[in-house]
Design a protein around this motif. Structure first.
Motif, PDB file in Angstrom:
ATOM      1  N   GLY A 167      -2.335  -2.806  -4.212  1.00  0.00           N
ATOM      2  CA  GLY A 167      -1.486  -3.944  -3.889  1.00  0.00           C
ATOM      3  C   GLY A 167      -1.647  -4.346  -2.438  1.00  0.00           C
ATOM      4  N   THR A 168      -0.867  -5.340  -2.019  1.00  0.00           N
ATOM      5  CA  THR A 168      -0.862  -5.771  -0.624  1.00  0.00           C
ATOM      6  C   THR A 168       0.127  -4.913   0.144  1.00  0.00           C
ATOM      7  N   ASN A 169      -0.326  -4.369   1.269  1.00  0.00           N
ATOM      8  CA  ASN A 169       0.475  -3.382   1.991  1.00  0.00           C
ATOM      9  C   ASN A 169       0.588  -3.775   3.462  1.00  0.00           C
ATOM     10  N   ASP A 170       0.879  -5.065   3.711  1.00  0.00           N
ATOM     11  CA  ASP A 170       0.859  -5.541   5.092  1.00  0.00           C
ATOM     12  C   ASP A 170       2.234  -5.740   5.705  1.00  0.00           C
ATOM     13  N   ALA A 171       3.294  -5.403   4.970  1.00  0.00           N
ATOM     14  CA  ALA A 171       4.645  -5.651   5.480  1.00  0.00           C
ATOM     15  C   ALA A 171       4.922  -4.863   6.755  1.00  0.00           C
ATOM     16  N   ASN A 172       4.271  -3.722   6.911  1.00  0.00           N
ATOM     17  CA  ASN A 172       4.462  -2.900   8.100  1.00  0.00           C
ATOM     18  C   ASN A 172       3.251  -2.972   9.036  1.00  0.00           C
ATOM     19  N   GLY A 173       2.474  -4.044   8.896  1.00  0.00           N
ATOM     20  CA  GLY A 173       1.303  -4.194   9.752  1.00  0.00           C
ATOM     21  C   GLY A 173       0.098  -3.422   9.288  1.00  0.00           C
ATOM     22  N   ASP A 174       0.159  -2.852   8.090  1.00  0.00           N
ATOM     23  CA  ASP A 174      -0.957  -2.080   7.560  1.00  0.00           C
ATOM     24  C   ASP A 174      -2.102  -3.028   7.186  1.00  0.00           C
ATOM     25  N   LYS A 175      -3.313  -2.676   7.537  1.00  0.00           N
ATOM     26  CA  LYS A 175      -4.491  -3.487   7.216  1.00  0.00           C
ATOM     27  C   LYS A 175      -5.506  -2.616   6.483  1.00  0.00           C
ATOM     28  N   THR A 176      -5.153  -2.281   5.249  1.00  0.00           N
ATOM     29  CA  THR A 176      -6.009  -1.432   4.425  1.00  0.00           C
ATOM     30  C   THR A 176      -5.882  -1.852   2.967  1.00  0.00           C
ATOM     31  N   PHE A 177      -6.833  -1.400   2.155  1.00  0.00           N
ATOM     32  CA  PHE A 177      -6.688  -1.394   0.713  1.00  0.00           C
ATOM     33  C   PHE A 177      -6.542   0.061   0.293  1.00  0.00           C
ATOM     34  N   GLU A 178      -5.308   0.422  -0.106  1.00  0.00           N
ATOM     35  CA  GLU A 178      -5.037   1.781  -0.572  1.00  0.00           C
ATOM     36  C   GLU A 178      -4.944   1.771  -2.083  1.00  0.00           C
ATOM     37  N   VAL A 179      -5.545   2.751  -2.728  1.00  0.00           N
ATOM     38  CA  VAL A 179      -5.474   2.880  -4.175  1.00  0.00           C
ATOM     39  C   VAL A 179      -4.855   4.230  -4.511  1.00  0.00           C
ATOM     40  N   ARG A 180      -4.099   4.249  -5.612  1.00  0.00           N
ATOM     41  CA  ARG A 180      -3.485   5.487  -6.087  1.00  0.00           C
ATOM     42  C   ARG A 180      -3.976   5.791  -7.497  1.00  0.00           C
ATOM     43  N   LYS A 181      -3.933   7.074  -7.849  1.00  0.00           N
ATOM     44  CA  LYS A 181      -4.369   7.517  -9.174  1.00  0.00           C
ATOM     45  C   LYS A 181      -3.367   8.521  -9.717  1.00  0.00           C
ATOM     46  N   ALA A 182      -3.048   8.415 -11.027  1.00  0.00           N
ATOM     47  CA  ALA A 182      -2.130   9.356 -11.671  1.00  0.00           C
ATOM     48  C   ALA A 182      -2.395   9.357 -13.175  1.00  0.00           C
ATOM     49  N   ALA A 183      -1.825  10.339 -13.856  1.00  0.00           N
ATOM     50  CA  ALA A 183      -2.022  10.468 -15.302  1.00  0.00           C
ATOM     51  C   ALA A 183      -1.145   9.509 -16.087  1.00  0.00           C
TER      52      ALA A 183
END
Length: 422
Positions: A111-127
């Motif tokens: 998702g978009t994660n820029d609300a706190n100034g973050d400039k990344t694409f983070e992905v998560r994985k789970a079962a």
């Protein structure tokens, strides 16, 4: 003085059907079945009927000892109907534009994660999709401003399988403020969580090789491009995105559509066509003329293209809808029907506000879910991610507003059945 306006009977019937709250009516589970081994229980479903006449078949998780069920005899077994009840929001972190994907037996979130100034694409994985928002979910950074040439607007990443490969459609800026559409591709056999297995972002270009934001309408006006999504219908792959220009006057955010090459999805095969621009009052709010965040829900015969309008981080954000019949040329704007009312807006689901910028995913049971972000109350600017099951009404239209209790009241969740093993 009251005024009456006659309308055709079929229109009146449709209006009544569309304005009825679709909710649980009854549950049907077989009283008894005859099987030869425990594996056959996978074909036994619960059928839930709803007030509009629609039916949803639900998977049942049986509490069984497989060894005992492989022995002849008559037994009574209990089970739980597989229903997912996500908290609202699913997480307090300010994710925007949330996307969940079920792929290769695992669930992924981005998702978009820029609300706190973050400039990344983070992905998560789970079962399981619920576990994506709990401690223990695997995390990885696929792209960041620190290690790439992109320094701004890490916006709206979306997973899509195009041309047999997993892609990420996204909007990035090299410097300053200039979001433009890009596509990343996972290498064959690659690990989604390994950033080195993803290609460098490729900027989207038109058939003549010009960058997508350069004069796409042939009017000499350049602009920004963002929120690109894609879908396949009748053997043709389409992309839809949001375009905006400030040259001369502010155009507002508009939806564009084109055919793309599924083997090189950053390459348009046709020139952009203006699909829709904001014209309804609910698309013009808080000083924002806005059509953005398109994402399709494709069924056997139709494409439901949902999009967002209004204030992207406020309570006036909404989800609108366009509909087209599969088999028609979807770059021909006349083949799309535009809904004049939102499909999801503030308090359509009691207590939810500013619902917008969505995506859809299908879980391991074949059920469809919508992911979206919203705010807690009017005036709130703190977006949070949300998830809910999408129901399909009797005429096949998606219902985005069904609550957990309308879907299946908790007291009906536990079931039992007599099983004869031969």
């Amino acid at each position: 003085k009251a005024v009456s306006l006659p309308i055709p009977e079929d229109l009146a019937r449709k209006l009544l059907e569309r304005n009825v709250t679709v909710k649980f009516a009854s549950l049907s589970v077989p009283e008894s079945v005859v099987i030869h081994d425990a594996g056959e229980l996978a074909d036994v479903y619960a059928e839930v009927s709803y007030t509009d006449g629609s039916v949803h078949r639900k998977h049942i998780l049986w509490d069984t000892d497989e060894a005992e069920l492989n022995k002849p005899g008559v037994k009574t077994i209990c089970g739980r109907i597989a229903v997912r009840r996500f908290p609202c929001p699913v997480e307090e972190h300010p994710w925007g534009d949330p996307v969940v994907m079920y792929y290769g037996g695992s669930y992924y979130f981005i998702g978009t994660n820029d609300a706190n100034g973050d400039k990344t694409f983070e992905v998560r994985k789970a079962a399981a999709p619920e576990a994506l928002f709990r401690e223990g979910a695997e995390h990885a950074i696929l792209l960041s401003a620190e290690t790439s040439r992109f320094k701004n607007t890490f916006w709206a990443p979306e997973f899509h399988i195009v041309g047999g490969k997993l892609r990420i459609f996204c909007a990035l800026t090299v410097e300053g403020f200039d979001p433009q559409c890009y596509v990343m591709t996972l290498q064959d056999g690659g690990d989604i969580m390994n950033p080195s297995h993803w290609s460098a972002p490729e900027r989207c270009v038109m058939p003549d090789g010009r960058n997508l934001g350069v004069n796409p309408l042939g009017d000499g006006k350049n602009g920004i491009t963002l929120d690109m999504t894609c879908f396949e219908a009748a053997g043709t792959t389409y992309a839809v995105w949001s375009f905006r220009t400030w040259e001369g006057t502010d155009s507002g955010s508009m939806l564009m559509i084109a055919r793309i090459d599924p083997q090189k999805p950053h390459q348009l095969l046709s020139f952009p066509v203006l699909l829709k621009r904001p014209r309804f009052g609910w698309e013009h709010t808080e000083g924002t003329d806005n059509n953005e965040g398109p994402y399709p829900l494709v069924t056997e015969d139709k494409v439901y293209l949902y999009y967002s309008g209004g204030d992207a981080r406020g309570h006036s954000y909404v989800i609108g809808m366009l509909t087209a019949v599969i088999g028609k040329d979807l770059c021909d704007v006349s083949n799309w029907e535009i809904s004049s009312a939102p499909a999801l807006a503030s308090n359509f689901v009691e207590g939810e506000y500013g619902s917008g910028h969505h995506a859809f995913f299908v879980d391991e049971y074949g059920d469809t879910y919508i992911t979206y972000h919203g705010v807690a109350a009017p005036g709130d600017r703190n977006i949070r991610p949300k998830i809910r099951r999408v129901h399909f009404s009797k005429d096949g239209t998606p219902v985005l507003t069904m609550t957990h209790s309308q879907d299946l009241p908790p007291e009906y969740e536990r079931v039992k059945m007599t099983v004869t093993v031969r």
